[in-house]
Every structure is written in C-alpha cells, then in structure tokens.
Design a protein around this motif. Structure first.
Motif: not given
Length: 347
Positions: A189-190, A214-215, A217, A243-245, A252, A255
């Motif tokens: 993810t990073r 993680m952020t 779209t 994802i980060r919310t 996380n 989604d």
C-alpha cells in the motif's frame, strides 16, 4: 486507443503497428498477455484513425478508450482475466472462476517458523504462500525483514510444500533479486504510487499483486496498475486491503464495495486482504466471508505458528480454531457465488 492483436500475430506484426503509430508522433506501449498482445496508443486520436490500423496484418481489432486507464479497462477487454501463478504445469489461477486462498506469515522470521506457517496454510486450503522478506514499516525501529536470506527461506519452503510464493518488493533496485526467487511480486500500500517501482515490476516478467494505497481512490489504484501494464505486463492482480478513514475501531476500513466496482471497470482479478484491513484476528473470518460473498477472486490472510511472539502483525495472525474455521469457509462458500476453490499444486 488500444490495438488488440490476433493470437497468431508475430513480433514483426507488432513492430509494424508500433512503427506506424510512432510515425505520426504517437507512443505505443506493448503489453503481452497469456493469450494475445495489446498495444496502448497515446497521442492524437484523429491521426491514428487515418492510419487504418485494422487493415494491418495481425490486427484483430482497434478500440477507442475513454477511461484514463486503457490497458486494464474492460472497455477493450470485456471478459475478465485470469492470472496464473507458479511454474508451468504447476500453476495456480487467480480469476473469475475460482476463489484463491493465499496465506502465510506477514514476515519471514526463520526457516522453521516459515515452514510451519506454510504447512498450516496448505492444510487450511491455501494454494499460494505469502511471506515478507522485505518489510516496509511505519517505524524505522521495527523489524524490516531478513532480505535476501528471507527469500532463500521462502524458496526452500516452496520446494518443501509445493506452494508458489508471493512476496513484497519495496525498492526498484531490488526487483531483479526478488523476481529471481518469487513467483509473484507484491507492491504494498505504501508503494502503490511509487511509479518507478511499478515500472520495474512491470518489466520483471513476473505477475504482480498490487495493493490499494491506504488513501487512494479506485481510479488512482487502476492508474497504478496501468503503469505496470504499460511496461508489457498484464498479469496484475489487485488487492483491496482497507483504506484510511476517520473510524479508529479497526486499523483500516475494508472497502468491500470496491470489489464489484473494480470488477466492472477492469478485467484484472481482485482479491481482499482482511488481515491488514482489520488488524484484528476476530474480524478476519467475517471479513473473509464478506469478501467471498461479494465475488472477490481470492483472499490473502496472515497465519503464524505462534502469533504471540510474531515480529510483525501478530494480533491479526490466525492459528488453531480460527484458521480451521476459515478453512471451512474458503472450501464451502465459493460455490454459493459460482466459484470453485483453487487447488494447491501437487507436491
């Protein structure tokens, strides 16, 4: 615009299309899949139309694509893809007809720990072994992995269990050595927007597992996949890992809606990582069930013989009764959504 070559197209046929496109100032990106070659065109669409590319030998069809991601879009490839992992004759599919279970330790810590985790994974129905030799961590003081020694351990465990391996690569400079050992490269993810790494992975010749940032779209995620495909590699599997919310109850927010959304937009397989989404062992099973129910092409989870002493992500790693219950789910639930469990290669 995308040019789809016929299955019997030769290298000379492909080169002729590229030459024509470049002759009018365009760029041509060749991607060779298992069944046929696709050429993505970037430039002036009107100039391309005047080339009459459909008349060239070896060209099966030409599509005008409105999506910004051209090679991974379903606009030019309506049927969803299957990506095959492992050595010829012992390959494991990830695609629309199967549910592929991938499991293993988050990090390779020792030869014994990795072998035990792989045996646990295989007994639970896993067809592919996951394990991190290079670990990108939030803290520079956390365990960073064993590096090449970890790759060697994974290769030995593959021989012992027959399971093909997927492992993360975190630096473009490490792609050649990781590709030498791995059956599939993971982009974490990073690094989803590490475009140099994406391009290097695309040129490696190995299938790529691309985790969602993680952020990120969904469009950004698919554009990252396009970077890989643009380098000639259509063997890409997408992984939704949360994802980060604003919600702190889980590490996380998984989604789950991303699975059908992406499957409608892209022909690439989509799997789910409930372990890294939740960061909690008690949520891995229900989230895995949800992933299977929504039509994911696979799930990837952490297992460890002794989670309480794990050097990485022990609180989310499965063992014992939790793993046995997940094993039942990955064997029984796929049939309810028209899939079959992917089987591990015969040792």
């Amino acid at each position: 615009m995308v040019v789809v070559m016929s299955p019997d197209a030769t290298d000379e046929d492909v080169a002729r299309v590229v030459e024509k496109v470049e002759g009018v100032g365009g760029e041509a990106f060749v991607s060779k899949g298992l069944e046929r070659t696709i050429i993505g065109l970037v430039g002036d669409i009107d100039s391309f139309h005047h080339l009459n590319l459909r008349t060239l030998r070896g060209v099966a069809d030409v599509h005008r694509i409105s999506d910004p991601y051209k090679l991974v879009s379903r606009q030019h490839r309506p049927d969803r893809s299957t990506v095959w992992i492992g050595e010829p004759g012992r390959q494991v599919p990830i695609g629309p007809e199967t549910l592929t279970f991938i499991a293993g330790p988050c990090a390779v810590e020792s030869a014994q720990q990795t072998l035990e985790a792989a045996q646990m994974a295989r007994s639970a129905g896993a067809a592919i072994l996951r394990g991190g030799a290079f670990k990108p961590r939030t803290s520079p003081y956390a365990f960073q992995g064993l590096g090449v020694k970890g790759l060697e351990i994974l290769a030995d465990v593959r021989v012992a269990t027959g399971l093909p391996i997927v492992t993360e690569v975190v630096d473009a400079r490490d792609v050649p050595v990781v590709a030498e050992y791995a059956d599939m490269l993971q982009i974490g993810t990073r690094n989803m927007a590490n475009f140099g790494l994406l391009q290097a992975a695309g040129e490696s010749g190995k299938p790529v597992l691309l985790k969602r940032g993680m952020t990120a779209t969904i469009e950004e995620w698919l554009m990252a996949a396009e970077y890989i495909a643009q380098r000639g590699n259509l063997d890409v599997v997408l992984c939704e890992r949360g994802i980060r919310t604003f919600e702190p109850a889980t590490r996380n927010t998984l989604d789950i809606s991303a699975v059908p959304v992406v499957q409608a937009a892209s022909h690439l397989p989509v799997i789910v990582d409930p372990s890294h989404a939740a960061g909690r062992r008690d949520l891995v099973l229900p989230l895995s069930r949800a992933a299977i129910a929504v039509g994911a092409d696979g799930v990837i989870v952490d297992v460890h013989p002794q989670p309480e002493v794990a050097l990485c992500d022990g609180p989310q790693a499965l063992e014992g009764a939790d793993l046995r219950e997940l094993a039942q789910a990955v064997r029984r639930l796929p049939a309810l959504v028209g899939k079959e469990p992917a089987l591990a290669p015969v040792v």
